[in-house]
Each structure stands twice: as C-alpha cells, then as structure tokens.
Design a protein around this motif. Structure first.
Motif, mmCIF file in Angstrom:
data_model
loop_
_atom_site.group_PDB
_atom_site.id
_atom_site.type_symbol
_atom_site.label_atom_id
_atom_site.label_comp_id
_atom_site.label_asym_id
_atom_site.label_seq_id
_atom_site.Cartn_x
_atom_site.Cartn_y
_atom_site.Cartn_z
ATOM 1 N N ARG A 189 0.832 -1.208 0.000
ATOM 2 C CA ARG A 189 0.000 0.000 0.000
ATOM 3 C C ARG A 189 0.861 1.251 0.000
ATOM 4 O O ARG A 189 0.494 2.281 -0.584
ATOM 5 N N GLN A 190 2.037 1.156 0.633
ATOM 6 C CA GLN A 190 2.947 2.289 0.688
ATOM 7 C C GLN A 190 3.986 2.236 -0.434
ATOM 8 O O GLN A 190 5.029 2.869 -0.371
ATOM 9 N N HIS A 191 3.693 1.434 -1.460
ATOM 10 C CA HIS A 191 4.476 1.387 -2.702
ATOM 11 C C HIS A 191 5.870 0.777 -2.529
ATOM 12 O O HIS A 191 6.827 1.170 -3.198
ATOM 13 N N GLY A 192 5.965 -0.185 -1.635
ATOM 14 C CA GLY A 192 7.179 -0.975 -1.515
ATOM 15 C C GLY A 192 6.848 -2.440 -1.741
ATOM 16 O O GLY A 192 5.736 -2.791 -2.138
ATOM 17 N N GLN A 193 7.831 -3.322 -1.509
ATOM 18 C CA GLN A 193 7.621 -4.758 -1.649
ATOM 19 C C GLN A 193 8.193 -5.467 -0.423
ATOM 20 O O GLN A 193 9.222 -5.055 0.110
#
Length: 374
Positions: A33-37
């Motif tokens: 959701r926070q654009h990481g993996q």
C-alpha cells in the motif's frame, strides 16, 4: 504522502526469521500500500532486511544458533543492505508508535555504558532497547549499562535478547535489577533480583496471545530451509510445496523448491517452478539465472541464452550471468561477443577465481583474432 511512506516507497524488504508480533501477509499488504515490496527471504533486489524475533527462539535451541545469526547479520551488512529490527519495521510502516524523542548517539551509548559496539548493534536489531537505532534515549543508556553488567557476568547478547522480551515492555526493565544466574542452574539465564521473576533465556516467546494464521506457514518455511541446508532436497521440496499450497503467490518458495528439485535430479519439475517464480515476480533475477543454468545443462542453448540476457537486463551489476553468457558464446564460436562479455565481467569482478578465468578468456580470444588477422 505520509512520513512512513517516504521510507517505504521503492524499497524491497526481505525477512530473515518470522515476525513475532505481526502476520507477514498483513505486513506485506501494508508495504505494498505504501508502494514498496516485502518478500520472505533475501534476494539480490532486497534493499532492507528485517530480522524477525522468532529467529532468536530457534537460535536458542542450538549451540551455534547465535553464531549463525551473527554470520547472517555480517553478510547482509557487508553487501550494503539496511538492517531493520522487527519493531523498527513496524514503526516505519506506521503500525507501531515511535518511542519518545531521544538524543544519544551510538558512540555515546557505547562510551557511557561500556557495552561493546557489536553487542549493542545485535541487541538493537532484536529490540532489546526502547529504540532500534540511534539516536538512543536515556532509558536505553540505563538498559545498556545493565546489559554490559550481564555480559561481564558471563551472559551472551543472545541470552539477553531472548530473555528481556519475556518480561513485558523492554523499557520496564530500567526499574528492575537484572542478574546472571538461575535457581535452576543455568548460568546464562537472566533473572530479576530476588528470584521472583526469572527471565528464561530459552523459553522466550509466549506466542499464544498473538497467534495468527501465518504460524503454520512460517514453521513450514523454516523447516523447509533447514532441510535444504541439511541437503535433504526431497523433503525440502515437499515442505516448500506445502508452503505454496497455503500461499500460491510466494515466489521465494517456488524458487527454493525449484533449487531443491534441481539438486534432486528432477529437471522438468525444477524448470516448472523456476517459471512459476518468474511468473509471480518477473523481476526475480536469480530465477532467470538459475533457469538459464538448467536450460544449459539440458542442452537448450538458445533458451539459456535468452534467460541469461534477461537476467543481465534486469540487473546490470549481476556478474554471474555475464560470465555464463560469455562462456556460452565462446562455446558457440562467437568470440568477439565472448570477449566483450568477459571484459564486462572483469569490470564487475576483478579479483575472484572466475575473474582469472575471464582474463584468460580475453587473452585467448585476442590471440585467436590476431592469428586470423595475420
């Protein structure tokens, strides 16, 4: 954009050891959701490594456990990855409240507490302080002094880390007196003065209150890793398959299973699982590379070439596929391309045994081309 998102966006998190306080699948959802993996395990693309606290409990059951943790920590730090404690990770995601403001540097804490830098870093990584890194607080200094006293009395960082979490909030230990020893004869157990509440260095985690659906998966994955490391590839492959049955989207489990199948001589099934890992994670460069190796072993040169080229395109600093592609081109008689690739390999690795082979390859091609020109 939130403050947490700034630190997460674009990062690739890997885990070593299961999280003690939070399901990995929920953490992965929040990271995404926070654009990481977030992935279980560590790959070349991993930028941040989270050390889960359940690793401590497993290490405490073997004599070499703490040494293995130290080895993993040193290895990840050497390649430049950012190491994060479990609490630090949850704070980064905004899922855990940050402690009060602090101002003590790492060096100041070492000087004032007499705790070694190595022990401080490992205890911080496993959340034995209020803060997981500098700046530290005054309460951290109190704890550091207590821990230094325990070390002087014969305790190891691992015994301390396994013990402190059993007492409740770490910061609460600042008001208690800790000692090394035990009514039960274990010299490295940590206990509160008076013996009223022993902090058992072996029986650390009461996970019943925080039990979640990921427990079975994490246990299976750990068992699979142990079987793989022990050379029992068939058992490991079966365990990884059970992991995939629970979580079909786990590219790491598919990749690890492929490695085990390949080691066990099951080439067709291994190729299927490498392809599965790639389908789940198209940028999984190790899967492209290992599948290329399998294709080369099977005599499928064109396929091996394509997979190696893809691995290089994904990670231009990955030396191994460059070397293997150079060797493949050399065997095919494409000398100039082999020379170009070996030269590129030497730019990435100029010191290893393989660098010596690459240098000899360049010299050989130069001699052949000179003879042809003459």
């Amino acid at each position: 954009m939130t403050a947490q998102a700034v630190g997460v966006a674009g990062a690739v998190f890997g885990t070593i050891g299961a999280l003690a306080a939070f399901p990995l699948r929920l953490a992965a959802r929040e990271v995404e959701r926070q654009h990481g993996q977030l992935r279980r395990g560590v790959t070349r693309r991993t930028t941040h490594v989270v050390f889960g606290r359940t690793l401590l409990a497993k290490a405490g059951l073997t004599k070499i456990g703490d040494a293995e943790i130290e080895r993993r920590v040193a290895a990840e730090r050497t390649v430049g990855r950012t190491l994060i404690s479990e609490n630090g990770f949850l704070r980064l995601l905004g899922l855990m409240k940050a402690p009060e403001a602090s101002s003590l540097s790492r060096q100041s804490l070492i000087e004032q507490s007499r705790l070694s830098g190595a022990d401080l870093d490992l205890l911080s990584l496993f959340d034995a302080f209020e803060h997981d890194g500098e700046p530290y607080s005054f309460r951290d200094l109190i704890l550091a002094r207590k821990y230094a006293g325990l070390v002087a009395g014969g305790a190891t960082w691992g015994a301390i880390a396994r013990s402190v979490h059993r007492s409740g909030p770490v910061a609460s230990l600042t008001a208690k007196s800790l000692n090394v020893g035990s009514q039960h004869g274990r010299a490295d157990a940590i206990y509160l003065e008076g013996g009223q509440s022993e902090l058992d260095g072996q029986l650390l985690f009461d996970l019943g209150a925080a039990a979640h659906g990921d427990d079975t998966l994490e246990e299976l994955f750990s068992e699979a890793e142990a079987a793989e490391e022990g050379g029992d590839h068939d058992a490991a492959a079966a365990l990884y398959q059970r992991c995939l049955a629970i979580d079909p989207g786990d590219a790491i489990a598919a990749f690890n299973r492929a490695n085990c199948l390949r080691a066990g001589g099951h080439a067709t099934d291994a190729a299927h699982d490498y392809a599965r890992a790639i389908k789940l994670d198209p940028a999984f460069v190790e899967a492209w590379f290992n599948l290329a190796g399998l294709m080369s072993e099977e005599g499928r040169v064109a396929s091996a070439r394509r997979h190696l080229q893809r691995a290089i395109a994904l990670d231009k600093n990955y030396a191994d596929p460059v070397f293997n592609l150079a060797r493949l081109e050399f065997d095919a008689g494409n000398l100039e391309e082999a020379r170009r690739l070996w030269s590129r390999y030497l730019e990435l690795d100029a010191e290893s045994e393989w660098a010596g082979v690459a240098a000899k390859g360049v010299q050989f091609v130069d001699m052949q081309l000179a003879r042809t020109a003459g």
